[in-house]
Design an enzyme around this catalytic site. Structure first.
Site, PDB file in Angstrom:
ATOM      1  N   ASP A  76       0.883  -1.165   0.000  1.00 26.50           N
ATOM      2  CA  ASP A  76       0.000   0.000   0.000  1.00 26.50           C
ATOM      3  C   ASP A  76       0.923   1.216   0.000  1.00 26.50           C
ATOM      4  O   ASP A  76       1.581   1.502   0.997  1.00 26.50           O
ATOM      5  CB  ASP A  76      -0.888  -0.012   1.240  1.00 26.50           C
ATOM      6  CG  ASP A  76      -1.858   1.163   1.305  1.00 26.50           C
ATOM      7  OD1 ASP A  76      -1.636   2.183   0.594  1.00 26.50           O
ATOM      8  OD2 ASP A  76      -2.837   1.095   2.071  1.00 26.50           O
ATOM      9  N   VAL A  77       0.985   1.918  -1.131  1.00 30.68           N
ATOM     10  CA  VAL A  77       1.977   2.988  -1.268  1.00 30.68           C
ATOM     11  C   VAL A  77       1.737   4.148  -0.315  1.00 30.68           C
ATOM     12  O   VAL A  77       2.637   4.975  -0.115  1.00 30.68           O
ATOM     13  CB  VAL A  77       2.043   3.510  -2.724  1.00 30.68           C
ATOM     14  CG1 VAL A  77       2.478   2.400  -3.676  1.00 30.68           C
ATOM     15  CG2 VAL A  77       0.722   4.134  -3.161  1.00 30.68           C
ATOM     16  N   ASN A 103       2.881   4.461 -10.602  1.00 31.01           N
ATOM     17  CA  ASN A 103       1.598   4.354 -11.293  1.00 31.01           C
ATOM     18  C   ASN A 103       0.386   4.244 -10.369  1.00 31.01           C
ATOM     19  O   ASN A 103      -0.723   4.589 -10.766  1.00 31.01           O
ATOM     20  CB  ASN A 103       1.659   3.127 -12.216  1.00 31.01           C
ATOM     21  CG  ASN A 103       0.320   2.745 -12.783  1.00 31.01           C
ATOM     22  OD1 ASN A 103      -0.231   3.442 -13.626  1.00 31.01           O
ATOM     23  ND2 ASN A 103      -0.219   1.628 -12.316  1.00 31.01           N
ATOM     24  N   TYR A 172      -8.651  14.331  -7.204  1.00 32.86           N
ATOM     25  CA  TYR A 172      -7.829  13.694  -8.235  1.00 32.86           C
ATOM     26  C   TYR A 172      -7.044  14.735  -9.024  1.00 32.86           C
ATOM     27  O   TYR A 172      -5.837  14.594  -9.237  1.00 32.86           O
ATOM     28  CB  TYR A 172      -8.732  12.886  -9.162  1.00 32.86           C
ATOM     29  CG  TYR A 172      -7.997  12.108 -10.234  1.00 32.86           C
ATOM     30  CD1 TYR A 172      -7.393  10.890  -9.934  1.00 32.86           C
ATOM     31  CD2 TYR A 172      -7.912  12.586 -11.531  1.00 32.86           C
ATOM     32  CE1 TYR A 172      -6.727  10.166 -10.914  1.00 32.86           C
ATOM     33  CE2 TYR A 172      -7.246  11.874 -12.516  1.00 32.86           C
ATOM     34  CZ  TYR A 172      -6.658  10.658 -12.200  1.00 32.86           C
ATOM     35  OH  TYR A 172      -5.999   9.958 -13.177  1.00 32.86           O
ATOM     36  N   LYS A 176      -2.916  15.266  -9.340  1.00 28.50           N
ATOM     37  CA  LYS A 176      -2.216  15.132 -10.619  1.00 28.50           C
ATOM     38  C   LYS A 176      -1.470  16.418 -10.988  1.00 28.50           C
ATOM     39  O   LYS A 176      -0.407  16.360 -11.607  1.00 28.50           O
ATOM     40  CB  LYS A 176      -3.190  14.716 -11.715  1.00 28.50           C
ATOM     41  CG  LYS A 176      -3.725  13.296 -11.528  1.00 28.50           C
ATOM     42  CD  LYS A 176      -2.600  12.274 -11.396  1.00 28.50           C
ATOM     43  CE  LYS A 176      -3.094  10.858 -11.252  1.00 28.50           C
ATOM     44  NZ  LYS A 176      -1.996   9.870 -11.155  1.00 28.50           N
TER      45      LYS A 176
END
Length: 267
Positions: A76-77, A103, A172, A176
């Site tokens: 789990d990053v 990613n 989101y 980004k």
């Protein structure tokens, strides 16, 4: 422990259990890279590993002639301990890291106006998309800086949303845009250690995450419209080309999108 021999180098792919991550992992393995599959779902990682065995060269013909090694690590990053364990496993097995494809990500709950978005939902997206990318990049940077020969490459998965938002996508989109800043800082700070960093911004690759595009997705004017998608293999091919450049060359930003998606101009 004897380090595994690698042909093209060692790559870590986060979010490797599905979609773009799986496609890129298969393509890298088919080109001779040893690939470390990282993701939250062990079963999905094992499916990716099986896809490598079925079609090791990543071209979809089933001839399985890729010869890279494969390692799966549940990660789990957003959790620092998981990230530390991932890169410790890379170091122990291979002794070096040549590529990180950053990613892993989540879109978060869709269709929620920003004034109603729960703080917990915001934090989950930020922790996965931005903090997770930072933690992985930081760990990769440490390995690449100290290994011999020194250096390596980090490729961040941005998005068309790193340039232009969709309605009701504030978490989101913010992450980004933040990814672009992360990419630039990594590029600058990595120069003296032969660490290159680039970013691929992807628009409507055909994955489970973009299935809703084919059903109709909200546009800036509030209307629903079906959007074109492209083959995810074309994204994988682009990442592979970026990865195989010599460290003296770098694709800083690449934009790969379905040709007719509503992005350029007014739609």
């Amino acid at each position: 422990m004897r380090k595994k021999d690698t042909k093209r180098g060692t790559a870590v792919v986060t979010g490797a259990g599905s979609g773009i991550g799986r496609a890129v992992a298969v393509a890298l393995h088919g080109a001779g890279w040893s690939v470390v599959l990282a993701g939250r779902r062990v079963e999905a990682l094992e499916e990716t590993a099986a896809a490598m065995s079925d079609d090791g060269d990543g071209d979809g013909d089933g001839d399985g002639d890729g010869d890279g090694d494969v390692l799966t690590v549940r990660t789990d990053v957003s959790q620092p301990d998981d990230v530390d364990a991932l890169f410790a496993a890379v170091s122990a097995r291979y002794g070096r890291l040549d590529l990180l494809f950053n990613n892993a990500g989540t879109f978060g709950p869709g269709g929620i106006p920003l004034e109603d978005l729960p703080l917990s939902a915001w934090r989950k997206v930020v922790d996965t998309n931005l903090t997770g990318a930072f933690l992985c990049a930081q760990a990769a940077f440490r390995l690449m800086k100290t290994q011999d020969p020194q250096g390596g490459r980090i490729i961040n998965n941005g998005s068309i949303s790193a340039h232009t938002p969709r309605p009701d996508s504030i978490a989101y989109t913010a992450t980004k845009h933040g990814m672009t800043g992360l990419t630039k800082s990594l590029s600058l700070d990595g120069r003296r250690y032969r660490i290159a960093c680039g970013q691929i911004d992807i628009g409507n690759a055909a994955t489970d995450m973009t299935e809703r595009m084919r059903q109709g997705v909200k546009q800036a004017n509030g209307e629903l419209a079906v959007e074109p998608v492209m083959n995810v293999a074309d994204v994988a091919t682009t990442v592979l080309r970026m990865a195989e450049l010599p460290l003296e060359a770098n694709v800083q930003f690449a934009t790969v999108l379905a040709t007719a998606m509503p992005y350029v101009g007014r739609g």
